[in-house]
Design a protein around this motif. Structure first.
Motif, PDB file in Angstrom:
ATOM      1  N   UNK A 235      -2.542 -12.787  -1.690  1.00  9.65           N
ATOM      2  CA  UNK A 235      -2.658 -11.590  -1.003  1.00  9.65           C
ATOM      3  C   UNK A 235      -1.898 -10.818  -0.335  1.00  9.65           C
ATOM      4  N   UNK A 236      -1.276 -11.725   0.116  1.00  8.54           N
ATOM      5  CA  UNK A 236       0.286 -11.329   1.048  1.00  8.54           C
ATOM      6  C   UNK A 236       0.890 -10.334   0.218  1.00  8.54           C
ATOM      7  N   UNK A 237       1.278 -10.899  -1.372  1.00 10.03           N
ATOM      8  CA  UNK A 237       2.122  -9.929  -2.546  1.00 10.03           C
ATOM      9  C   UNK A 237       1.066  -8.727  -2.433  1.00 10.03           C
ATOM     10  N   UNK A 238       0.243  -8.753  -2.555  1.00  8.14           N
ATOM     11  CA  UNK A 238      -0.644  -7.547  -3.409  1.00  8.14           C
ATOM     12  C   UNK A 238      -0.416  -6.585  -2.322  1.00  8.14           C
ATOM     13  N   UNK A 239      -0.469  -6.846  -0.597  1.00 16.16           N
ATOM     14  CA  UNK A 239      -0.359  -6.230  -0.044  1.00 16.16           C
ATOM     15  C   UNK A 239       0.795  -5.528   0.199  1.00 16.16           C
ATOM     16  N   UNK A 240       1.777  -6.160   0.109  1.00 14.82           N
ATOM     17  CA  UNK A 240       3.017  -5.224  -0.174  1.00 14.82           C
ATOM     18  C   UNK A 240       3.247  -4.250  -1.139  1.00 14.82           C
ATOM     19  N   UNK A 241       3.032  -4.752  -2.369  1.00 11.23           N
ATOM     20  CA  UNK A 241       2.801  -3.702  -3.018  1.00 11.23           C
ATOM     21  C   UNK A 241       2.049  -2.698  -3.064  1.00 11.23           C
ATOM     22  N   UNK A 242       1.306  -2.335  -2.241  1.00 14.23           N
ATOM     23  CA  UNK A 242       0.296  -1.631  -2.030  1.00 14.23           C
ATOM     24  C   UNK A 242       0.870  -0.425  -1.011  1.00 14.23           C
TER      25      UNK A 242
END
Ligand SMILES: Cc1cc2nc3c(=O)[nH]c(=O)nc-3n(C[C@H](O)[C@H](O)[C@H](O)COP(=O)(O)OP(=O)(O)OC[C@H]3O[C@@H](n4cnc5c(N)ncnc54)[C@H](O)[C@@H]3O)c2cc1C
Length: 466
Positions: A235-242
């Motif tokens: 989820x940390x990385x999903x937020x980063x992509x966003x």
């Protein structure tokens, strides 16, 4: 092989240099002989405190002629043992060389002596609306010379890049006592090899940085700081992509786990902005954002289920409180236990797979160990801290961590990462350099070291053995 100085050599230095140039005071020896690693016992024979580049050059010339080992020393906030003196070396501290010249506002540069403290440079530039964008928790003690010698990273790398990008010119004292003036204040200079780059990140093994012309950038008018809670690293990385897809100037994207958070809360007595605990937290800083766009984005994160909780700092003191949660981690881990630190980096695209495999490795082999994970995840950099279990003594722990390091670095190598993202190699990571550098590369490094420091007096035993 260089050696410790004789008493006669030190007495001669005391006679030939100004009063107070050399200290043999046991308290100062203990202080100047160590850095933040606290793993190695300090044992220098003297501390030299020059006031000018000429004094640095003269000292090096004398040490080179006598084959005396010298350890260049900045703010000693290093985390790899690079500034440690444990074998009777002379510590060459730049602490008295802190002069900062007035800013060149046309070129947006400033020339400073190597001992200038990082945060003092920020303060020096602030009233002109400019900054040197090298920024991290130890900026109140680290020095420009140390930042350059480690090619320091920090929380703003995602926006501004490493220290290397912000150094226009260097003055360097060589092992034989020459002063090199490299590149001045030139932005463009294609006149053969850029020797300046050789010294940036060289951890004091090739020369001593005595002064630098720093490149400056505009201070942002507004910095928005947001703090989010998410369920896991994916989820940390999903937020980063966003956030990267948004039209924002992303200045920092930092993450840490609940275990880090608990230790910061314990040590610094800071409160969580959230009512419940979460597995992972993220600090985001955005420059000069449109307030309405930022609020709309934050709301959409809740709606799209990308975050479990979140808050936006309403003023600079709230922003500082949120940053303190992240910046207090290193200090809090050391204050509440004995951390074994690793500072690795991976290609951003490999982070998710790496983290899964890393978790599985520790679950299988070290199920009871507390791992405190945090870092500048936006540029692929993870700080992996293994805390000493209560049941193990320090010696037993250090022995086990070496075993852990091999397992961790095999994984890093498999994913084409680096065993040291920004802390350097120093003494601490020297046994593992082969995981990141090929034998051919190591041979080139050795040849460069021999060419610039044939007697091996500069920081012997650090980075590579020659
Ligand atoms: C709480 C905390 C947070 C940190 N966060 C970060 C971070 O986010 N990013 C990061 O990159 N680092 C971080 N660090 C590590 C450290 O602060 C940096 O590596 C910093 O750049 C070191 O600067 P220093 O002046 O303290 O150097 P020192 O520790 O004194 O020295 C570091 C190395 O540089 C050499 N050296 C020092 N001065 C000179 C000189 N003038 N000429 C030649 N060689 C020299 C030394 O011999 C040694 O090998 C952190 C450290 C702490 C304690």
């Amino acid at each position: 092989m260089p050696s410790a100085p004789t008493d006669q050599f030190l007495t001669q230095l005391e006679r030939d240099f100004a009063t107070g140039f050399l200290s043999r005071d046991p308290t100062e020896l203990a202080e100047y002989g160590r850095d933040w690693t606290r793993v190695f016992e300090p044992a220098p024979s003297a501390v030299a405190l020059p006031r000018s580049s000429d004094e640095v050059a003269q000292l090096l010339r004398r040490c080179n002629e006598a084959g005396v080992a010298v350890v260049p020393s900045g703010g000693r906030t290093g985390l790899a043992g690079g500034a440690v003196a444990k074998q009777g070396e002379i510590v060459l501290s730049l602490a008295r060389m802190r002069r900062m010249e007035p800013l060149d506002l046309n070129g947006s540069t400033v020339r400073v002596q190597a001992g200038a403290v990082t945060e003092a440079v920020h303060q020096h530039c602030k009233s002109h609306g400019l900054t040197w964008p090298v920024d991290f928790a130890s900026k109140g003690s680290s020095q420009v010379g140390g930042n350059i010698a480690t090619n320091a990273g920090g929380v703003k790398v995602i926006r501004y890049g490493l220290t290397r990008h912000w150094v226009l010119g260097l003055e360097v004292a060589t092992a034989s006592g020459e002063l090199l003036e490299l590149n001045g204040a030139l932005e463009k200079n294609n006149t053969g090899l850029d020797l300046r780059q050789l010294f940036i990140g060289s951890e004091g093994i090739l020369g001593v940085v005595t002064a630098a012309t720093l490149k400056l950038t505009r201070l942002p008018a507004r910095q928005s700081v947001l703090f989010f809670a998410v369920p896991d690293v994916a989820a940390v990385l999903a937020l980063f992509r966003d956030v990267r897809r948004m039209p924002f100037a992303l200045a920092a994207y930092e993450f840490f786990t609940e275990r880090c958070f608990k230790r910061v809360q314990r040590h610094r007595r800071l409160r969580s902005p959230f009512d419940t605990a979460h597995a992972c937290y993220v600090v985001v800083e955005i420059e000069d954002a449109d307030a309405a766009a930022l609020e709309a984005w934050t709301e959409s994160l809740f709606e799209r289920g990308l975050i479990a909780d979140g808050t936006l700092a309403q003023n600079s003191s709230q922003a500082a409180e949120l940053w303190a949660l992240r910046e207090g981690i290193s200090e809090s881990l050391s204050a509440t236990g004995l951390p074994h630190k690793n500072d690795i980096s991976l290609p951003v695209a490999k982070l998710e797979t790496f983290c899964d495999e890393f978790e599985a490795l520790f679950r299988a082999r070290y199920p009871d160990w507390e791992i405190c994970l945090f870092g500048h995840i936006g540029d692929g950099n993870l700080h992996v801290n293994v805390m000493k279990p209560d049941g193990l003594d320090k010696a037993g722990f250090l022995q086990r961590t070496s075993e852990v390091d091999h397992a961790l670095f095999e994984l890093v190598q498999k994913h084409a990462g680096s065993i040291s993202a920004e802390h350097g190699i120093g003494l601490l990571k020297k046994p593992y350099l082969g995981y990141s550098r090929s034998p051919a590369e190591l041979a080139v490094l050795t040849a460069v070291k021999r060419a610039l420091d044939p007697n091996g007096i500069l920081n012997p035993g650090k980075v590579i053995d020659v």
